[in-house]
Design a protein around this motif. Structure first.
Motif, mmCIF file in Angstrom:
data_model
loop_
_atom_site.group_PDB
_atom_site.id
_atom_site.type_symbol
_atom_site.label_atom_id
_atom_site.label_comp_id
_atom_site.label_asym_id
_atom_site.label_seq_id
_atom_site.Cartn_x
_atom_site.Cartn_y
_atom_site.Cartn_z
ATOM 1 N N LEU A 33 27.916 32.479 31.017
ATOM 2 C CA LEU A 33 29.110 32.220 30.215
ATOM 3 C C LEU A 33 30.335 32.854 30.858
ATOM 4 O O LEU A 33 31.394 32.224 30.971
ATOM 5 C CB LEU A 33 28.911 32.783 28.801
ATOM 6 N N VAL A 34 30.185 34.101 31.299
ATOM 7 C CA VAL A 34 31.289 34.803 31.946
ATOM 8 C C VAL A 34 31.726 34.051 33.194
ATOM 9 O O VAL A 34 32.923 33.840 33.435
ATOM 10 C CB VAL A 34 30.880 36.250 32.294
ATOM 11 N N GLU A 35 30.758 33.611 33.993
ATOM 12 C CA GLU A 35 31.092 32.894 35.226
ATOM 13 C C GLU A 35 31.865 31.620 34.938
ATOM 14 O O GLU A 35 32.876 31.328 35.595
ATOM 15 C CB GLU A 35 29.818 32.572 36.013
ATOM 16 N N SER A 36 31.431 30.843 33.944
ATOM 17 C CA SER A 36 32.102 29.572 33.669
ATOM 18 C C SER A 36 33.537 29.786 33.190
ATOM 19 O O SER A 36 34.445 29.026 33.552
ATOM 20 C CB SER A 36 31.312 28.767 32.632
ATOM 21 N N ARG A 37 33.761 30.825 32.421
ATOM 22 C CA ARG A 37 35.115 31.085 31.927
ATOM 23 C C ARG A 37 36.032 31.620 33.018
ATOM 24 O O ARG A 37 37.202 31.247 33.090
ATOM 25 C CB ARG A 37 35.055 32.047 30.748
ATOM 26 N N LEU A 38 35.498 32.484 33.865
ATOM 27 C CA LEU A 38 36.316 33.018 34.952
ATOM 28 C C LEU A 38 36.642 31.942 35.984
ATOM 29 O O LEU A 38 37.707 31.953 36.591
ATOM 30 C CB LEU A 38 35.614 34.190 35.619
ATOM 31 N N ARG A 39 35.725 31.010 36.167
ATOM 32 C CA ARG A 39 35.963 29.965 37.166
ATOM 33 C C ARG A 39 37.151 29.080 36.773
ATOM 34 O O ARG A 39 37.887 28.601 37.643
ATOM 35 C CB ARG A 39 34.698 29.115 37.359
ATOM 36 N N LYS A 40 37.345 28.884 35.476
ATOM 37 C CA LYS A 40 38.503 28.093 35.039
ATOM 38 C C LYS A 40 39.801 28.761 35.477
ATOM 39 O O LYS A 40 40.731 28.102 35.943
ATOM 40 C CB LYS A 40 38.474 27.932 33.513
ATOM 41 N N ARG A 41 39.848 30.078 35.318
ATOM 42 C CA ARG A 41 41.060 30.803 35.706
ATOM 43 C C ARG A 41 41.211 30.822 37.226
ATOM 44 O O ARG A 41 42.323 30.673 37.760
ATOM 45 C CB ARG A 41 41.002 32.234 35.152
ATOM 46 N N GLN A 42 40.091 30.998 37.928
ATOM 47 C CA GLN A 42 40.104 30.972 39.396
ATOM 48 C C GLN A 42 40.674 29.649 39.900
ATOM 49 O O GLN A 42 41.543 29.614 40.782
ATOM 50 C CB GLN A 42 38.687 31.156 39.933
ATOM 51 N N ASN A 43 40.207 28.549 39.311
ATOM 52 C CA ASN A 43 40.668 27.220 39.732
ATOM 53 C C ASN A 43 42.143 27.019 39.391
ATOM 54 O O ASN A 43 42.896 26.406 40.159
ATOM 55 C CB ASN A 43 39.822 26.135 39.077
ATOM 56 N N ALA A 44 42.554 27.539 38.228
ATOM 57 C CA ALA A 44 43.958 27.390 37.822
ATOM 58 C C ALA A 44 44.896 28.089 38.797
ATOM 59 O O ALA A 44 46.021 27.631 39.023
ATOM 60 C CB ALA A 44 44.153 27.939 36.415
ATOM 61 N N LEU A 45 44.428 29.185 39.391
ATOM 62 C CA LEU A 45 45.248 29.940 40.342
ATOM 63 C C LEU A 45 45.004 29.518 41.791
ATOM 64 O O LEU A 45 45.632 30.072 42.707
ATOM 65 C CB LEU A 45 44.968 31.442 40.195
ATOM 66 N N SER A 46 44.076 28.582 42.001
ATOM 67 C CA SER A 46 43.734 28.093 43.352
ATOM 68 C C SER A 46 43.294 29.231 44.273
ATOM 69 O O SER A 46 43.671 29.283 45.460
ATOM 70 C CB SER A 46 44.922 27.336 43.971
ATOM 71 N N ILE A 47 42.486 30.138 43.743
ATOM 72 C CA ILE A 47 41.932 31.229 44.539
ATOM 73 C C ILE A 47 40.617 30.752 45.158
ATOM 74 O O ILE A 47 39.793 30.142 44.466
ATOM 75 C CB ILE A 47 41.732 32.488 43.669
ATOM 76 N N PRO A 48 40.393 30.995 46.440
ATOM 77 C CA PRO A 48 39.273 30.374 47.165
ATOM 78 C C PRO A 48 37.887 30.611 46.560
ATOM 79 O O PRO A 48 37.066 29.702 46.525
ATOM 80 C CB PRO A 48 39.371 30.984 48.569
ATOM 81 N N SER A 49 37.602 31.833 46.106
ATOM 82 C CA SER A 49 36.262 32.107 45.591
ATOM 83 C C SER A 49 36.344 32.929 44.319
ATOM 84 O O SER A 49 37.362 33.590 44.038
ATOM 85 C CB SER A 49 35.426 32.867 46.628
ATOM 86 N N LEU A 50 35.257 32.893 43.555
ATOM 87 C CA LEU A 50 35.217 33.645 42.307
ATOM 88 C C LEU A 50 35.301 35.148 42.579
ATOM 89 O O LEU A 50 35.968 35.886 41.846
ATOM 90 C CB LEU A 50 33.932 33.316 41.539
ATOM 91 N N GLY A 51 34.620 35.604 43.642
ATOM 92 C CA GLY A 51 34.692 37.019 43.997
ATOM 93 C C GLY A 51 36.106 37.456 44.313
ATOM 94 O O GLY A 51 36.535 38.553 43.925
ATOM 95 N N ASP A 52 36.852 36.595 45.013
ATOM 96 C CA ASP A 52 38.251 36.907 45.321
ATOM 97 C C ASP A 52 39.083 36.992 44.039
ATOM 98 O O ASP A 52 39.963 37.848 43.900
ATOM 99 C CB ASP A 52 38.846 35.852 46.253
ATOM 100 N N TYR A 53 38.797 36.067 43.090
ATOM 101 C CA TYR A 53 39.538 36.108 41.828
ATOM 102 C C TYR A 53 39.252 37.410 41.080
ATOM 103 O O TYR A 53 40.178 38.049 40.546
ATOM 104 C CB TYR A 53 39.194 34.928 40.920
ATOM 105 N N ILE A 54 37.994 37.830 41.033
ATOM 106 C CA ILE A 54 37.650 39.061 40.320
ATOM 107 C C ILE A 54 38.332 40.269 40.960
ATOM 108 O O ILE A 54 38.871 41.146 40.264
ATOM 109 C CB ILE A 54 36.118 39.231 40.266
ATOM 110 N N ASP A 55 38.337 40.319 42.289
ATOM 111 C CA ASP A 55 39.052 41.404 42.981
ATOM 112 C C ASP A 55 40.522 41.421 42.568
ATOM 113 O O ASP A 55 41.102 42.480 42.283
ATOM 114 C CB ASP A 55 38.949 41.240 44.499
ATOM 115 N N TYR A 56 41.125 40.229 42.553
ATOM 116 C CA TYR A 56 42.538 40.099 42.180
ATOM 117 C C TYR A 56 42.761 40.497 40.721
ATOM 118 O O TYR A 56 43.675 41.283 40.400
ATOM 119 C CB TYR A 56 42.994 38.660 42.413
#
Length: 270
Positions: A33-56
């Motif tokens: 569930l956490v992954e699916s929700r974070l991926r939406k935000r990652q995609n909205a910001l056009s960040i290359p990977s989920l790990g990169d989004y979490i770091d950011y």
């Protein structure tokens, strides 16, 4: 590619941040569930990977509120847990008999999400109290508060509202083809929306309330945090004030409070 999956380590980092920030628990079984929700935000910001989004997200203060918004649950509806409203009506009627007509009745809708709960409360209180009530509606999510403050809903969302109440307090869109309903100003004038973090914001700044609604919010907290928040609520309740919680929640081991009916508690007069 591992950086584009939510690894156990990254899940633990995110869960720790959310717990420390707002008290919500995100155990391992919620990793998908956490992954699916974070991926939406990652995609909205056009960040290359989920790990990169979490770091950011974890290192950027401005992103913290979006991280919290995406990981908090906002399920609600009008007249949810309908058995609570007759209890509220009886309490208000008894309260008014013991007060002067000009006395004001104050309610806190804590964890108001997209606004259905405080608007429902206003619809219930308006015929009983006229102008003499106010509702403080708070949530951690700025996104939900923005939706709530607009007072706009789709026709399918208002189905739980009784027909007579709809006719009195809801306005249809001028364009009949648009399925949008607006809450009337007669109701909206009684509600003040604002952000509040139940875990660590300043309860001392809040006024005293005759009734507090905090339903289906504390289920996500640990026992220690839940008890701490309930004690804060008790400090903000007037003597004989009521606390309404969700049907999946319970209160144990707290002094100064008694159960009236399941999920409704009264503060014992000091």
């Amino acid at each position: 590619m591992e950086r584009d999956r939510l690894t156990p380590r990254d899940h633990a980092r995110v869960a720790s941040f959310i717990h420390d920030s707002v008290g919500i628990q995100l155990p391992e079984q919620k990793r998908n569930l956490v992954e699916s929700r974070l991926r939406k935000r990652q995609n909205a910001l056009s960040i290359p990977s989920l790990g990169d989004y979490i770091d950011y997200a974890l290192s950027t203060k401005e992103e913290h509120i979006h991280l919290i918004d995406n990981l908090t649950t906002n399920k609600t509806e009008f007249f949810r847990e309908a058995s609570h409203y007759p209890v509220l009506e009886t309490h208000v009627t008894n309260w008014r008999r013991s007060q002067s007509e000009k006395q004001h009745f104050h309610i806190w809708s804590a964890g108001c999400s997209s606004g259905e709960e405080p608007y429902t409360l206003a619809m219930v209180l308006k015929p009983l109290l006229g102008q003499h009530f106010s509702i403080t509606a708070t949530d951690i999510s700025l996104e939900m508060l923005e939706i709530a403050s607009k007072g706009l809903y789709l026709r399918n969302q208002i189905q739980p509202i009784p027909e007579g109440v709809r006719k009195r307090f809801l306005l249809k869109h001028r364009d009949k083809t648009k399925p949008i309903i607006k809450i009337s100003q007669d109701i909206r004038q009684h509600i003040r929306f604002g952000q509040f973090n139940l875990l660590n914001d300043n309860y001392a700044a809040m006024p005293k309330f005759n009734v507090i609604f905090c339903r289906n919010v504390m289920i996500y907290f640990s026992d220690d945090i839940r008890q701490r928040i309930i004690r804060q609520f008790l400090n903000k309740l007037t003597d004989d004030g009521l606390l309404f919680i969700g049907h999946s929640e319970s209160i144990r081991g707290i002094e100064g409070i008694e159960q009236l009916v399941p999920t409704v508690y009264r503060k014992i007069s000091s």
